[in-house]
Design a protein around this motif. Structure first.
Motif, mmCIF file in Angstrom:
data_model
loop_
_atom_site.group_PDB
_atom_site.id
_atom_site.type_symbol
_atom_site.label_atom_id
_atom_site.label_comp_id
_atom_site.label_asym_id
_atom_site.label_seq_id
_atom_site.Cartn_x
_atom_site.Cartn_y
_atom_site.Cartn_z
ATOM 1 N N ARG A 141 0.826 -1.216 0.000
ATOM 2 C CA ARG A 141 0.000 0.000 0.000
ATOM 3 C C ARG A 141 0.859 1.264 0.000
ATOM 4 O O ARG A 141 0.392 2.333 -0.395
ATOM 5 N N SER A 142 2.107 1.130 0.433
ATOM 6 C CA SER A 142 3.002 2.288 0.514
ATOM 7 C C SER A 142 3.904 2.422 -0.706
ATOM 8 O O SER A 142 4.847 3.231 -0.703
ATOM 9 N N GLY A 143 3.641 1.633 -1.729
ATOM 10 C CA GLY A 143 4.391 1.789 -2.971
ATOM 11 C C GLY A 143 5.547 0.843 -3.186
ATOM 12 O O GLY A 143 6.379 1.073 -4.072
ATOM 13 N N ALA A 144 5.633 -0.219 -2.413
ATOM 14 C CA ALA A 144 6.703 -1.197 -2.625
ATOM 15 C C ALA A 144 6.547 -1.836 -4.007
ATOM 16 O O ALA A 144 5.442 -2.194 -4.416
ATOM 17 N N VAL A 145 7.657 -1.962 -4.707
ATOM 18 C CA VAL A 145 7.649 -2.587 -6.040
ATOM 19 C C VAL A 145 7.447 -4.083 -5.870
ATOM 20 O O VAL A 145 8.284 -4.767 -5.266
ATOM 21 N N VAL A 146 6.351 -4.593 -6.404
ATOM 22 C CA VAL A 146 5.973 -5.978 -6.136
ATOM 23 C C VAL A 146 6.916 -6.974 -6.802
ATOM 24 O O VAL A 146 7.142 -8.076 -6.279
ATOM 25 N N ASP A 147 7.483 -6.610 -7.949
ATOM 26 C CA ASP A 147 8.367 -7.531 -8.671
ATOM 27 C C ASP A 147 9.836 -7.102 -8.608
ATOM 28 O O ASP A 147 10.608 -7.337 -9.541
#
Length: 206
Positions: A141-147
């Motif tokens: 939710r805080s913008g972490a890059v999922v990949d």
């Protein structure tokens, strides 16, 4: 490509043992052992030789132990939320130990959810590897890059699949994680889940 290397260990009686051939080009190449050693020391509560000031070291310890008010006090005193230790930031430490309140506070103080350590791993890797789904959701939710990819081209989804983190796998997929992404030896999340004998995760990825 590097040639195969052979590891031979003599038997107890001095006779030569069969050699095991190992493809060195298929092994991950961490940039340094320092982050790993520092992280292990941190996990077991050892005192670490931080380059940061003493008050910043206290921030790392408070993040590890989940002492929210201590973290709040240091942040209010101007200690940077992204103080850099020998391996991790306070956010990565809190994510690894599942300190949800501390993670929330650090993110509110603009700690970087995509900070990379010496192995190119972000806080999302720490939360995934340690199995903290609520922290994973906070980071996403805080913008972490999922990949995001580490030094071995592993993504958080590959980590989660390998260790049978069913809830985290579901959350990463819902956030758009690439189920077909491969690491440096071509392994997918499905292959990692099968290798880890996680039937539930295999069913999610088929």
């Amino acid at each position: 490509r590097l040639p195969p290397a052979h590891l031979c260990t003599p038997l107890a009686n001095g006779a030569p043992a069969p050699c095991v051939s190992m493809r060195m080009d298929r092994l991950p190449r961490p940039r340094t052992f320092a982050p790993l050693l520092a992280s292990i020391a941190l996990l077991f509560g050892a005192a670490l030789p931080y380059a940061a000031a003493e008050e910043e070291e206290s921030l790392f310890v408070a993040a590890r132990e989940g002492h929210l008010e201590t973290v709040r006090r240091h942040l209010a005193a101007g200690v940077p939320a992204d103080s850099d230790g020998p391996a991790w930031t306070p956010l990565q430490v809190a994510c690894s130990f599942g300190r949800v309140d501390v993670v929330t506070l650090l993110l509110a103080h603009r700690a970087d959810p995509n900070h990379r350590d010496g192995s190119l791993e972000t806080p999302l890797f720490a939360a995934t590897f340690s199995g903290h789904p609520e922290v994973v959701r906070l980071l996403l939710r805080s913008g972490a890059v999922v990949d995001a990819r580490n030094h071995a081209e592993v993504t958080p989804l590959l980590h989660a699949a390998r260790y049978g983190r069913t809830e985290i796998v579901r959350d990463l997929l819902a956030a758009g994680a690439d189920a077909k992404a491969t690491d440096h030896i071509g392994e997918t999340a499905l292959g990692a889940a099968a290798l880890g004998r996680s039937t539930a995760v295999v069913r999610m990825l088929i």
